[in-house]
Design a protein around this motif. Structure first.
Motif, PDB file in Angstrom:
ATOM      1  N   GLY A 160     -17.521   8.862   5.192  1.00 16.89           N
ATOM      2  CA  GLY A 160     -16.860   9.344   3.988  1.00 16.89           C
ATOM      3  C   GLY A 160     -16.583  10.833   3.994  1.00 16.89           C
ATOM      4  O   GLY A 160     -16.447  11.451   2.931  1.00 16.89           O
ATOM      5  N   MET A 161     -16.470  11.414   5.183  1.00 17.32           N
ATOM      6  CA  MET A 161     -16.143  12.834   5.322  1.00 17.32           C
ATOM      7  C   MET A 161     -14.618  12.972   5.255  1.00 17.32           C
ATOM      8  O   MET A 161     -13.930  12.913   6.267  1.00 17.32           O
ATOM      9  N   LYS A 162     -14.099  13.174   4.053  1.00 12.75           N
ATOM     10  CA  LYS A 162     -12.669  13.066   3.802  1.00 12.75           C
ATOM     11  C   LYS A 162     -11.875  14.307   4.199  1.00 12.75           C
ATOM     12  O   LYS A 162     -10.646  14.264   4.253  1.00 12.75           O
ATOM     13  N   ASN A 163     -12.552  15.404   4.459  1.00  4.22           N
ATOM     14  CA  ASN A 163     -11.854  16.649   4.759  1.00  4.22           C
ATOM     15  C   ASN A 163     -12.284  17.216   6.108  1.00  4.22           C
ATOM     16  O   ASN A 163     -12.448  18.427   6.270  1.00  4.22           O
ATOM     17  N   SER A 164     -12.469  16.317   7.070  1.00  2.00           N
ATOM     18  CA  SER A 164     -12.889  16.721   8.405  1.00  2.00           C
ATOM     19  C   SER A 164     -11.987  16.112   9.466  1.00  2.00           C
ATOM     20  O   SER A 164     -11.562  14.958   9.343  1.00  2.00           O
ATOM     21  N   TYR A 178     -11.281  21.052  11.723  1.00  2.00           N
ATOM     22  CA  TYR A 178     -11.738  21.590  10.449  1.00  2.00           C
ATOM     23  C   TYR A 178     -12.751  20.638   9.818  1.00  2.00           C
ATOM     24  O   TYR A 178     -12.866  19.466  10.181  1.00  2.00           O
ATOM     25  N   SER A 179     -13.471  21.180   8.849  1.00  2.00           N
ATOM     26  CA  SER A 179     -14.382  20.375   8.037  1.00  2.00           C
ATOM     27  C   SER A 179     -14.532  21.085   6.700  1.00  2.00           C
ATOM     28  O   SER A 179     -13.795  22.016   6.390  1.00  2.00           O
ATOM     29  N   SER A 180     -15.496  20.643   5.898  1.00  2.00           N
ATOM     30  CA  SER A 180     -15.738  21.256   4.591  1.00  2.00           C
ATOM     31  C   SER A 180     -17.230  21.346   4.346  1.00  2.00           C
ATOM     32  O   SER A 180     -18.032  20.653   4.986  1.00  2.00           O
ATOM     33  N   ALA A 181     -17.605  22.192   3.399  1.00  2.00           N
ATOM     34  CA  ALA A 181     -19.020  22.326   3.060  1.00  2.00           C
ATOM     35  C   ALA A 181     -19.591  20.998   2.570  1.00  2.00           C
ATOM     36  O   ALA A 181     -20.713  20.611   2.933  1.00  2.00           O
TER      37      ALA A 181
END
Length: 391
Positions: A160-164, A178-181
């Motif tokens: 569920g890592m939607k911004n990676s 890229y990824s997110s905090a």
């Protein structure tokens, strides 16, 4: 089966904790600290709930935080029997040239064409942040770093890592990497919850390989005895990043901080989040997944009842003093008709703070109930008919 008792059980009310007469006075929760960072989140590990966040879903370069995914996949492969910790891995020229001593980045100092065990490479990734170790292990698992990146992206989607999106095993800069905090906190929670044995590596302060001793770059391991992981990262583009976790009084918090200005800053800003989380919040697991919470009546089945429970733990995180005020109501579907498969939704739990619903979850069947024979189905049809007339 008594139809009256069935009607009474269609709605069940249970008090989770204590009577309102002994409620604690509510604690005032101050505004969260403002961090000198590009993005950050504070997550409760038990629930996955984000308690504090700023730009948590912004897509940013993760630098060596990427290696959390590299190590996570490696431990999955070990647990699934695909690779062994004692397997020897040959260090390719690509791993040596891109991540070795001459690359200018963090390295395990692996000579080209030398061999190292999977276990040593895993330690080199987690503790020393070795780019060479990351590439070598990625190539051993998937055949190439590109193929391993595909595995990373598939795993990110599953978690569920939607911004990676990952292009390599190291975190070396790439426009499409890229990824997110928030995503990194999700990944950290999976690492912690799924594999306690390998998670212990993240707390080790140093690693000696081939007579070269290197320290863990997570300064909080020396400053705060409650901190037991996870990983640092740094590039000029990403700034100084840190994903960390700590346990105090049985509760665990996860922090993810991107884009600070120095090693000292990322440690100090992380400490602010941990202090705030442990000081003002608490979590509790009320029911574990798979535990029987009730038995529901089944019509036209080979069994007259089915056990009901939760598919996931029912855990909540709230400001201190609020958990004691919670009440939960449980409703079961009034007419369950066989066949019922394990996992079918057969009711709902709602947790309320006063009149506000703060959490809801489906009640599911913990077992399957097959359809009864012809006579049993006819008999229950008659009973349901009369039940409908008088209710």
């Amino acid at each position: 089966m008594n139809i009256t008792s069935f009607a009474q059980r269609a709605f069940l009310l249970m008090t989770l904790l204590v009577s309102p007469l002994v409620w604690a006075s509510p604690q005032v929760v101050p505004a969260p600290p403002q961090l000198a960072a590009s993005a950050y989140v504070l997550m409760d590990a038990a629930t996955g709930q984000v308690l504090v966040g700023e730009n948590g879903d912004e897509r940013l370069p993760p630098a060596s935080l990427t290696k959390l995914m590299t190590a996570y996949i490696a431990t999955l492969e070990i647990r699934n029997g695909k690779i062994g910790e004692k397997d020897m891995v040959t260090i390719s020229e690509h791993a040596w040239r891109t991540g070795g001593a001459g690359s200018g980045g963090s390295t395990m100092f692996l000579p080209v064409n030398s061999q190292a065990s999977v276990d040593d490479l895993l330690h080199g990734i987690i503790i020393q942040s070795g780019n060479d170790a990351s590439i070598a292990l990625a190539e051993y698992i998937a055949g190439s770093e590109d193929a391993f990146a595909d595995m990373m992206n598939a795993t990110a989607e599953r978690l569920g890592m939607k911004n990676s999106h990952f292009m390599n095993a190291t975190g070396l800069p790439d426009p499409q990497h890229y990824s997110s905090a928030h995503d990194m906190a999700i990944l950290a929670r999976a690492i912690i919850n799924e594999d306690a044995d390998h998670y212990a590596i993240y707390s080790q302060k140093e690693f000696l390989w081939n007579n070269i001793k290197q320290p863990n770059r997570n300064l909080l391991l020396w400053r705060d005895k409650t901190v037991d992981g996870l990983k640092t990262g740094h590039t000029n583009e990403a700034g100084y990043c840190l994903v960390s976790s700590a346990v105090r009084d049985g509760a665990r918090m996860i922090t993810s901080v991107f884009g600070t200005t120095s090693e000292q800053a990322r440690a100090a800003e992380t400490q602010k989040l941990l202090t705030y989380g442990f000081r003002f919040f608490e979590s509790r697991t009320f029911y574990q997944k798979g535990a029987e919470l009730a038995q529901a009546t089944v019509w036209k089945g080979q069994a007259s009842q089915v056990k009901a429970g939760l598919a996931q733990d029912l855990a909540l995180t709230m400001p201190k003093g609020q958990l004691e005020k919670l009440q939960a109501s449980m409703t079961l579907n009034p007419q369950l008709i066989a066949p019922i498969q394990q996992g079918d939704v057969i009711g709902k739990v709602e947790v309320k703070l006063g009149d506000e619903v703060v959490h809801s979850a489906d009640l599911v069947a913990l077992q399957s109930v097959e359809e009864a024979g012809l006579f049993g189905r006819l008999w229950d049809s008659i009973r349901l008919f009369f039940f409908g007339l008088f209710n």
